[in-house]
Write a protein that holds these residues in place. Structure first.
Motif, PDB file in Angstrom:
ATOM      1  N   GLU A  73      -3.475   0.626  -3.156  1.00  0.00           N
ATOM      2  CA  GLU A  73      -3.162  -0.709  -2.656  1.00  0.00           C
ATOM      3  C   GLU A  73      -3.107  -1.662  -3.830  1.00  0.00           C
ATOM      4  OE1 GLU A  73      -4.907  -3.844   0.689  1.00  0.00           O
ATOM      5  OE2 GLU A  73      -5.700  -1.808   0.529  1.00  0.00           O
ATOM      6  N   THR A  95      -4.818   6.745  -1.218  1.00  0.00           N
ATOM      7  CA  THR A  95      -4.188   5.455  -0.957  1.00  0.00           C
ATOM      8  C   THR A  95      -4.292   4.559  -2.183  1.00  0.00           C
ATOM      9  OG1 THR A  95      -4.782   5.629   1.383  1.00  0.00           O
ATOM     10  CG2 THR A  95      -4.178   3.450   0.573  1.00  0.00           C
ATOM     11  N   LYS A 106       0.850  -1.181   0.000  1.00  0.00           N
ATOM     12  CA  LYS A 106       0.000   0.000   0.000  1.00  0.00           C
ATOM     13  C   LYS A 106       0.893   1.240   0.000  1.00  0.00           C
ATOM     14  CE  LYS A 106      -3.371  -0.002   2.983  1.00  0.00           C
ATOM     15  NZ  LYS A 106      -4.104   0.110   4.284  1.00  0.00           N
ATOM     16  N   ILE A 121       3.943   7.310   2.028  1.00  0.00           N
ATOM     17  CA  ILE A 121       4.106   6.285   3.067  1.00  0.00           C
ATOM     18  C   ILE A 121       3.918   4.921   2.424  1.00  0.00           C
ATOM     19  CG2 ILE A 121       3.191   5.383   5.238  1.00  0.00           C
ATOM     20  CD1 ILE A 121       2.156   8.261   5.786  1.00  0.00           C
ATOM     21  N   TYR A 122       4.894   4.063   2.589  1.00  0.00           N
ATOM     22  CA  TYR A 122       4.842   2.724   1.982  1.00  0.00           C
ATOM     23  C   TYR A 122       4.579   1.698   3.062  1.00  0.00           C
ATOM     24  CZ  TYR A 122       6.309  -1.450  -0.604  1.00  0.00           C
ATOM     25  OH  TYR A 122       6.342  -2.668  -1.201  1.00  0.00           O
ATOM     26  N   GLU A 123       3.599   0.824   2.820  1.00  0.00           N
ATOM     27  CA  GLU A 123       3.297  -0.245   3.770  1.00  0.00           C
ATOM     28  C   GLU A 123       3.200  -1.558   3.016  1.00  0.00           C
ATOM     29  OE1 GLU A 123      -0.379   0.826   5.602  1.00  0.00           O
ATOM     30  OE2 GLU A 123       0.429   2.619   6.583  1.00  0.00           O
ATOM     31  N   ARG A 124       3.843  -2.574   3.537  1.00  0.00           N
ATOM     32  CA  ARG A 124       3.760  -3.907   2.933  1.00  0.00           C
ATOM     33  C   ARG A 124       2.898  -4.808   3.809  1.00  0.00           C
ATOM     34  NH1 ARG A 124       5.611  -6.948  -0.919  1.00  0.00           N
ATOM     35  NH2 ARG A 124       6.979  -5.348  -1.743  1.00  0.00           N
TER      36      ARG A 124
END
Length: 300
Positions: A31, A29, A3, A295-298
């Motif tokens: 995803e 966002t 995301k 912002i990077y989210e895995r």
């Protein structure tokens, strides 16, 4: 599954026409995960205005795939739009940057931020919004005669808050460009160049008084403010409540007051009260400068 949250931006900040922009803590966002087919889902605010067939996020992804010569078999992409469109908050910049970051991840991250910025600028036309959307902070940028993007970043001082009033009505890019004069005087040119230089010094040193004095534009804001309901009244209300500077956000319709954290709630209340009293539908809120960019989210 991963995301990416890409920030909104405010551009110009008065005299920095098409050259100065700052990232804000309001996000869209994106995803995504690899799949056998392409599946695109759109949620969030004003989702009815977005479509899959000619989607800026997807078009930006395809631009990167073509550029690197690598294409995934398919992917599932969920877009959650958190930035209202045609309000001067960089919604298109967020879509472009989000699409490029997602596409870059899908093909193994072959491009660094410099190449991503050049691609984003090629799509958007100028870097004032895409640069802070990609890099965060306050960015002064331009394109050289050979098309290369050059920029420098300024970390906003910690006490800076941005109170935005986002009205429900839109201001189109077409309308905001049409009201601009074809020519500007030498006097106004000198005014803007000198004020921009000192405005940058104000942000570098955290000199709020200097920022307030020099956030004064003669190239675009006097002409565009006629498209903004009660612009002068909003400015007065914000300054009277404790803001040290005020401007259009981009070309509008959002307006933005710059203040310290201690005054931010009072400024927000003053702007919302004026909107309510004037029957102008919209919401005032307090945002912070976004320092880190996307912002990077895995996920799992």
């Amino acid at each position: 599954m991963f995301k990416v949250l890409v920030p909104a931006t405010t551009a110009n900040l008065g005299p920095g026409f098409d050259s100065l922009g700052m990232a804000l803590t309001k996000y869209s966002t994106y995803e995504c995960e690899l799949n056998d087919n392409i599946d695109i889902q759109i949620e969030g605010i004003e989702k009815e205005k977005l479509n899959v067939e000619n989607n800026l996020v997807v078009n930006s992804m395809n631009k990167l795939f073509d550029y690197v010569g690598k294409y995934p078999t398919g992917y599932t992409l969920k877009i959650n739009n958190g930035i209202p469109m045609a309000r001067g908050l960089g919604s298109s910049a967020s879509a472009i940057v989000g699409g490029l970051i997602v596409a870059n991840e899908l093909v193994g991250n072959p491009l660094g931020k410099e190449e991503l910025l050049n691609l984003a600028t090629e799509i958007e036309g100028h870097p004032d919004n895409v640069a802070p959307a990609l890099l965060g902070e306050l960015i002064l940028s331009t394109k050289t005669s050979d098309g290369k993007v050059i920029y420098r970043s300024i970390k906003p001082f910690e006490d800076l808050r941005c109170v935005v009033f986002i009205p429900e009505y839109e201001v189109s890019t077409k309308d905001s460009r049409e009201v601009l004069p074809e020519y500007i005087s030498m006097e106004d040119t000198v005014h803007n160049s000198s004020h921009l230089g000192l405005l940058i010094m104000g942000f570098l040193t955290g000199d709020k008084e200097l920022i307030g004095i020099t956030m004064d534009d003669r190239i675009h804001e006097p002409y565009r403010k006629v498209l903004i309901k009660k612009f002068d009244e909003f400015k007065k209300a914000a300054l009277d409540a404790g803001a040290f500077a005020f401007s259009l956000s981009g070309s509008g319709s959002t307006i933005i007051a710059y203040c310290s954290e201690s005054e931010s709630n009072m400024v927000c209340e003053a702007m919302q009260n004026l909107a309510n009293k004037s029957n102008i539908a919209g919401v005032a809120s307090v945002l912070e400068p976004c320092v880190n960019g996307p912002i990077y989210e895995r996920g799992d």
